[in-house]
Design an enzyme around this catalytic site. Structure first.
Site, mmCIF file in Angstrom:
data_model
loop_
_atom_site.group_PDB
_atom_site.id
_atom_site.type_symbol
_atom_site.label_atom_id
_atom_site.label_comp_id
_atom_site.label_asym_id
_atom_site.label_seq_id
_atom_site.Cartn_x
_atom_site.Cartn_y
_atom_site.Cartn_z
ATOM 1 C CG ASP A 132 1.834 -0.941 3.335
ATOM 2 O OD1 ASP A 132 1.060 -0.582 4.234
ATOM 3 O OD2 ASP A 132 1.540 -1.772 2.455
ATOM 4 C CG HIS A 192 -1.720 -1.045 1.593
ATOM 5 N ND1 HIS A 192 -1.290 -2.165 2.227
ATOM 6 C CD2 HIS A 192 -3.047 -1.208 1.390
ATOM 7 C CE1 HIS A 192 -2.330 -2.995 2.399
ATOM 8 N NE2 HIS A 192 -3.398 -2.436 1.889
HETATM 9 C C1 XUL Z 1 -7.550 -6.525 4.472
HETATM 10 C C2 XUL Z 1 -6.737 -6.941 3.327
HETATM 11 C C3 XUL Z 1 -5.871 -5.903 2.709
HETATM 12 C C4 XUL Z 1 -5.801 -6.006 1.235
HETATM 13 C C5 XUL Z 1 -5.083 -4.857 0.571
HETATM 14 O O1 XUL Z 1 -8.355 -7.509 5.001
HETATM 15 O O2 XUL Z 1 -6.743 -8.085 2.952
HETATM 16 O O3 XUL Z 1 -4.624 -5.961 3.286
HETATM 17 O O4 XUL Z 1 -5.169 -7.179 0.847
HETATM 18 O O5 XUL Z 1 -5.583 -3.631 0.918
#
Ligand code: XUL
Ligand code: CO
Length: 438
Positions: free
Chosen positions: A104, A101
């Site tokens: 992150d 993300h």
């Molecule tokens: C949350 C989840 C996230 C997604 C990406 O449950 O799985 O980490 O994978 O935003």
């Protein structure tokens, strides 16, 4: 540069009789199965957030693990230390992909322009680290759920200004994904849902999410993104109800809005079980719609009703997953370990043990799924089960087009119902056990 995980060796395949805790027992990257190496079948990815950021904080207590990697948290020095740690970690395990993300990667600033500047700086550094390695980005995404501004949604927010913030993050995260050569771009709608319908215009919110996705496709394609967009379905948590409830719901939404050519599913095992489905069910629904794109490989706990994101250890589940993947001809994406160590597993050694467990689980799943397919008994059973449609005149007529009139006349001539045929579940489960344990 000195190593961060200096007491951890390169992890190699040693075979099932090895007792070395820092060796693979089943994952043998170059072993060929059904015409491809294990590494090709299983493009494993490290999730930046769980592996390099999360340190064990939960609702009841603070960090238990040290993820400072020798730098002060909340600084760009720490962001770089995470890159160093991440690359050393991936290299030691032979992992060739990572997922991220935006937030992150760097500490988020108050001003989005400053956050973006930091993102440019860190992705330059990541690109430098990628040089001379096989490590690539599997997918990127924008975190549109942590910042308080997204409390009532991102694409589904009631605020036009918040919507612009979401758009800005998607735009930047797409640029970063292209810069890092990502295979995919994920939308996980953590806040795209509602707490109560008393305050919610559901149609308006869903149309707005589709508008954001359309703009993302348009922009992504304009800057050279050729990969797949993914929706990652999840029924609930953090919201009481999330719009991308499960694969069937998300696929219906994509088709309704004409987004189905650009999007596929990113199926997460723990999200499947939260939706009341098996992991295999979600994979099958995606596959039969031509939308099985990528996988978030983890597992939940059947006794707990939330997303525990455990490292996968269930070989049955991994086998049935790989059965679907092999049948679908593989993934365009990969296997992202969206998994975290249990809070008391707080050492660097635990981080490696978790990945060894998970990679070995999927390697075993691949070996067993291939054996199940090559064995042929399950396929044969299923083929036979529907054979009245392929082996009889009336069955062929149904498949090729007929009328209720003709079928009703046929039924009248049958007299009584024909013998019901067994579903054979227990037989098939014993075949599966036979394949699993030899
Ligand atoms: C949350 C989840 C996230 C997604 C990406 O449950 O799985 O980490 O994978 O935003
Ligand atoms: Co996920």
């Amino acid at each position: 540069m000195s190593e961060i995980f200096s007491n951890i060796p390169q992890i190699r395949y040693e075979g099932k009789d090895s007792k070395n805790p820092f060796a693979f027992k089943y994952y043998d990257a170059e072993r060929v199965i059904m015409g491809k190496t294990m590494k090709e079948h299983l493009p494993f990815a490290m999730a930046w957030w769980h592996n390099l950021c999360a340190a064990g904080t939960d609702m009841f207590g603070r960090d238990t693990a040290d993820k400072s990697f020798g730098a002060e948290k909340g600084t760009m020095a720490h962001a770089k230390a995470k890159v160093d740690a991440g690359f050393e970690f991936m290299k030691k395990l032979g992992i060739e992909y990572f997922c991220f993300h935006d937030v992150d990667l760097v500490p988020e600033a108050d001003d989005i322009k400053e956050t973006n500047r930091r993102l440019d700086e860190i992705t330059d550094y990541i690109l430098e680290k990628m040089q001379g390695t096989n490590i690539k980005c599997l997918w990127g995404t924008a975190n549109m759920f942590s910042n308080p501004r997204f409390m009532s949604g991102a694409g589904s927010t009631n605020s036009a200004e918040v919507y612009c913030f979401a758009a800005a993050q998607v735009k930047k995260a797409l640029e970063l994904t292209v810069k890092l050569g990502g295979r995919g771009y994920v939308f996980w709608g953590g806040r795209e849902g509602y707490e109560t319908l008393l305050n919610t215009d559901m149609k308006f919110e869903q149309d707005n999410i589709a508008r954001l996705m359309k703009m993302a496709v348009e922009y992504g394609r304009s800057i050279g993104f050729e990969g797949d967009f993914y929706i990652e379905p999840k029924p609930k948590e953090p919201m009481k109800h999330q719009y991308d409830f499960d694969a069937a719901t998300a696929i219906g939404f994509l088709k309704q809005h004409g987004l189905d050519k650009d999007f596929k599913m990113n199926i997460e095992a723990n999200h499947a079980t939260l939706a009341g489905h098996t992991f295999q069910h979600e994979l099958r629904v995606s596959a039969i719609n031509g939308m099985l794109g990528s996988i978030d490989a983890n597992q939940g706990d059947m006794l707990l009703g939330w997303d525990t994101d455990e490292f996968p250890s269930d070989v049955y589940s991994a086998t049935l997953c790989m059965y679907e993947v092999l049948k679908a001809g593989g993934l365009t994406g990969g296997f992202n370990f969206d998994s975290k160590n249990r809070r008391p597993s707080n050492t660097p050694e635990d981080m490696f043990h978790a990945f060894i467990l998970a990679m070995d689980t999927f390697a075993l799943g691949l070996i067993k799924a291939a054996a199940l397919i090559e064995d042929g008994r399950v396929d044969e059973f299923v083929k036979e089960k529907y054979s009245s449609f392929t082996n009889t005149e009336i069955g062929k007529k149904i498949l090729n087009g007929t009328t209720l009139h003709e079928l009703a006349a046929y039924a009248e001539n049958l007299g009584s119902t024909s013998e019901p045929q067994s579903g054979g579940q227990e037989y098939l489960e014993s075949v599966l056990n036979n394949i699993m344990f030899g």
